[in-house]
Design an enzyme around this catalytic site. Structure first.
Site, PDB file in Angstrom:
ATOM      1  N   HIS A 112       0.858  -1.197   0.000  1.00 48.94           N
ATOM      2  CA  HIS A 112       0.000   0.000   0.000  1.00 48.94           C
ATOM      3  C   HIS A 112       0.891   1.242   0.000  1.00 48.94           C
ATOM      4  O   HIS A 112       1.946   1.255   0.653  1.00 48.94           O
ATOM      5  CB  HIS A 112      -0.916  -0.012   1.227  1.00 48.94           C
ATOM      6  CG  HIS A 112      -1.969   1.044   1.149  1.00 48.94           C
ATOM      7  ND1 HIS A 112      -1.704   2.371   1.417  1.00 48.94           N
ATOM      8  CD2 HIS A 112      -3.272   0.993   0.779  1.00 48.94           C
ATOM      9  CE1 HIS A 112      -2.808   3.080   1.232  1.00 48.94           C
ATOM     10  NE2 HIS A 112      -3.773   2.267   0.840  1.00 48.94           N
ATOM     11  N   GLU A 182      -4.044   1.657  -7.432  1.00 44.78           N
ATOM     12  CA  GLU A 182      -4.371   2.764  -6.534  1.00 44.78           C
ATOM     13  C   GLU A 182      -3.496   3.970  -6.871  1.00 44.78           C
ATOM     14  O   GLU A 182      -2.387   4.099  -6.329  1.00 44.78           O
ATOM     15  CB  GLU A 182      -4.117   2.343  -5.085  1.00 44.78           C
ATOM     16  CG  GLU A 182      -5.064   1.307  -4.559  1.00 44.78           C
ATOM     17  CD  GLU A 182      -5.388   1.553  -3.090  1.00 44.78           C
ATOM     18  OE1 GLU A 182      -6.566   1.692  -2.759  1.00 44.78           O
ATOM     19  OE2 GLU A 182      -4.452   1.637  -2.284  1.00 44.78           O
TER      20      GLU A 182
END
Ligand code: PGA
Length: 268
Positions: A112, A182
């Site tokens: 992430h 993302e």
């Protein structure tokens, strides 16, 4: 679609998965275990009232909430937000993927952007992805450009990052791999990427995967979109953005909004 009726949970092996993957990422919230339990109970109560809808979902929770939340979730699966990639040994403060699995994790996020920003180096990340896939746990590798210009430079960056992150992975393990596209510029913001911006990146990622491991292995990989997903825009990414699911931060910490997203995505 196989159902684990005993637990009331819906399982999604990649090969047979037909529902979109709707994954919440709670990050560092809510502030107490009591609130986390209330959040899940409210969410599941709301899902229960949706008689015809498929109710499957995933949530990546803070490590300390993993077991108690995994114990009460009926329709979903619980996972962790990152993991060490190391094996047992002298690594104070870290946990192994085996520990996470034994504590109730059905999946893990890796890479992430908020973890990368804290200094997760590329070689550590590729080792992590290789070790989680070896453990046959669903591994959601997050990848996205910092900024996007009109020239498409970001596409080369995405491809390079993907190649690096997967450099140690055996291609036969790809069926447990999920890629979450993302874009960093859309995470935690007021405005998301558009479905067509998402589509462009997804095509690039699919192409890069196919050239890396061949079309047959690449086809097994689900691709998600994440970055300011809301109840209003969620479905548009599935319909027009070319993705198989969503990774949802803030909106997953509100039981009512998250339930609406789960139901609308699973009703398509
Ligand atoms: P957001 O977070 O939905 O709050 O933008 C997404 C993520 O970080 O995964």
């Amino acid at each position: 679609m196989p159902k684990n009726r005993k637990e009331g949970a819906i399982l999604y092996p990649m090969k047979k998965r037909i529902l979109p993957l709707v994954i919440g990422n709670w990050k560092t919230s809510p502030s107490t275990l009591k609130e986390a339990i209330t959040l899940v109970k409210t969410l599941e109560k709301k899902l229960k009232t949706k008689k015809k809808a498929n109710k499957g979902y995933y949530i990546a929770v803070p490590d300390l909430f993993l077991t108690p939340i995994a114990e009460i979730v009926k329709y979903g699966k619980v996972g962790v937000q990152t993991v060490s990639g190391l094996s047992l040994g002298a690594h104070t403060g870290l946990s192994t993927i085996g520990m996470a699995k034994s504590a109730g994790a059905a999946f893990t996020l890796v890479g992430h952007s908020e973890v990368r920003a804290r200094g997760e180096a590329g070689n550590i990340l590729s080792q992590k992805v290789a070790s989680t896939l070896k453990e046959k746990i669903m591994t959601v590798l997050c990848i996205g450009e910092e900024t996007r210009d009109g020239q498409g430079t970001y596409i080369g960056e995405l491809e390079k990052e993907l190649r690096n992150n997967l450099s140690l992975v055996d291609r036969t393990l790809f069926e447990n791999l999920v890629i979450a596209y993302e874009p960093v510029w859309a995470i935690g913001k007021d405005v998301s990427a558009t479905p067509s911006e998402c589509f462009e990146a997804v095509i690039a990622l699919r192409r890069a995967l196919a050239s890396l491991v061949g079309i047959d292995h690449a086809k097994k990989v689900a691709i998600l979109y994440g970055g300011t997903v809301t109840a209003e825009n969620a479905v548009s990414f599935l319909k027009e953005g070319g993705v198989d699911g969503l990774l949802i931060g803030r909106a997953s910490t509100n039981a009512f909004i998250f339930a609406d997203i789960i139901v609308s995505c699973n009703s398509l």
